[in-house]
Enzyme design. Structure first.
Site, PDB file in Angstrom:
ATOM      1  N   LYS A  56      63.281 -27.061  53.155  1.00  0.00           N
ATOM      2  CA  LYS A  56      62.015 -26.609  52.558  1.00  0.00           C
ATOM      3  C   LYS A  56      60.880 -27.320  53.272  1.00  0.00           C
ATOM      4  O   LYS A  56      61.001 -28.497  53.636  1.00  0.00           O
ATOM      5  CB  LYS A  56      61.973 -26.921  51.053  1.00  0.00           C
ATOM      6  N   ASP A 109      61.255 -34.561  48.407  1.00  0.00           N
ATOM      7  CA  ASP A 109      60.575 -35.810  48.791  1.00  0.00           C
ATOM      8  C   ASP A 109      59.934 -36.474  47.568  1.00  0.00           C
ATOM      9  O   ASP A 109      59.439 -37.598  47.654  1.00  0.00           O
ATOM     10  CB  ASP A 109      59.550 -35.576  49.915  1.00  0.00           C
ATOM     11  N   GLU A 126      53.784 -24.001  43.549  1.00  0.00           N
ATOM     12  CA  GLU A 126      53.576 -25.128  42.630  1.00  0.00           C
ATOM     13  C   GLU A 126      52.124 -25.177  42.144  1.00  0.00           C
ATOM     14  O   GLU A 126      51.180 -24.982  42.925  1.00  0.00           O
ATOM     15  CB  GLU A 126      53.905 -26.444  43.375  1.00  0.00           C
TER      16      GLU A 126
HETATM   17  O1  KIV Z   1      59.917 -32.767  46.214  1.00  0.00           O
HETATM   18  C1  KIV Z   1      60.003 -32.041  45.217  1.00  0.00           C
HETATM   19  O2  KIV Z   1      60.568 -32.413  44.193  1.00  0.00           O
HETATM   20  C2  KIV Z   1      59.391 -30.726  45.278  1.00  0.00           C
HETATM   21  C3  KIV Z   1      59.389 -29.928  44.016  1.00  0.00           C
HETATM   22  C4  KIV Z   1      58.320 -30.416  43.136  1.00  0.00           C
HETATM   23  C5  KIV Z   1      59.276 -28.478  44.277  1.00  0.00           C
HETATM   24  O3  KIV Z   1      58.914 -30.329  46.287  1.00  0.00           O
END
Ligand code: KIV
Length: 284
Positions: free
Chosen positions: A115, A47, A184
């Site tokens: 995710k 996202d 993160e």
């Molecule tokens: O959306 C994204 O790019 C992420 C990464 C920073 C892990 O969630």
């Protein structure tokens, strides 16, 4: 390389002798092709597309429709890497039924797994998605969808209590059926302790070196995002400057008449030129 699978990723633990896993974001077919050629293990249709490609100030503005659109573009490039669809804000907060349907939309768009940001409070939703046979990656530490609650994009797990809380969250996500977890924005020691505490791979972004893999945002790696550089980013290219140079040269060539040259035109055949009266007098 054959298509990377969820069980392969789940079994990749550095302490058991595996190489660190490589995850990169991508949001469209050309970047997915580049990631494929580079041989990455996983492509996250994150996202973060909101901030790096769509011009928003945070990730809260993208919808399931947006994520389906970008996931499908990545999937059309047919990469060997495992494709991860990122569940956007408000796609897993309202009801279990809506959550499962939203996860299924990302799978139908071409992702092999999804995710989801958040710790223990996501367990009910993760279990429901897993019951629908959809593999799930967790995401703890600095979760950008919580930026308003966290008071910005702030490093997490800064004290011992918070480190222990994040370890407990990772264990909870593992027990709920996650096959990997993104961690993160935490101190390196927290990244290590979390990786030590679970059997599934920990993919770090700003979580130090003692984890089971790394993820970075595509535009940060190639230097297309050149406005700000978080400490954890390493830029491997100067794509912004390179592209400005290309477009500046094009602009100059168009204005000077140097582009297009004969070799860049569909030249008329003699017959066509003659029929149009272009030999001798010009057509009226
Ligand atoms: O959306 C994204 O790019 C992420 C990464 C920073 C892990 O969630």
């Amino acid at each position: 390389m054959p298509k990377v699978t969820v069980p392969q990723i789940q079994a990749s633990k550095v302490r058991n002798g595996s190489e660190p896993l490589v995850m990169v974001t991508a949001y469209d077919a050309p970047s997915a092709r580049v990631a494929h050629e580079a041989g990455v293990d996983m492509i996250l249709v994150g996202d973060s597309v909101a901030m790096v490609a769509l011009g928003y100030d945070d990730t809260l503005q993208v919808t399931v429709d947006d994520m389906v659109h970008h996931t499908a573009a990545v999937a059309r490039a047919n990469p060997d890497a495992l494709i991860i669809g990122d569940m956007p804000w408000m796609s897993f907060h309202v009801s279990v039924e809506e959550t499962v349907k939203n996860a299924a939309r990302l799978i139908r768009a071409g992702a092999q797994c999804i995710k989801m940001e958040g710790g223990r409070k996501r367990i009910k939703m993760i279990e429901a998605i897993r019951a629908a046979e959809i593999p799930v990656i967790g995401h703890v530490g600095l979760t950008p969808q919580s930026a308003n609650v966290m008071g910005g994009f702030k490093i997490q797990a800064r004290d011992a209590h918070d480190v222990r809380r994040t370890i407990a969250a990772a264990k909870g996500l593992q027990a709920a059926g996650c096959f990997a977890i993104v961690v993160e924005g935490v101190p390196d020691v927290a990244g290590k302790l979390i990786a030590d505490a679970v059997e599934i791979p920990i993919i770090g972004i700003g979580a130090g070196a003692d984890v089971d893999g790394q993820v970075l945002v595509y535009h940060d790696i190639i230097g297309l995002e050149n406005r700000f550089k978080p400490r954890f980013v390493r830029r491997y290219g100067t794509a912004f400057e390179d592209q400005v140079e290309s477009l500046t040269a094009y602009t100059s060539d168009v204005r000077s008449g140097a582009f297009p040259a004969d070799a860049e035109m569909y030249k008329a055949t003699d017959e066509l030129s003659e029929a149009l009266g272009l030999y001798g007098s010009q057509p009226t």
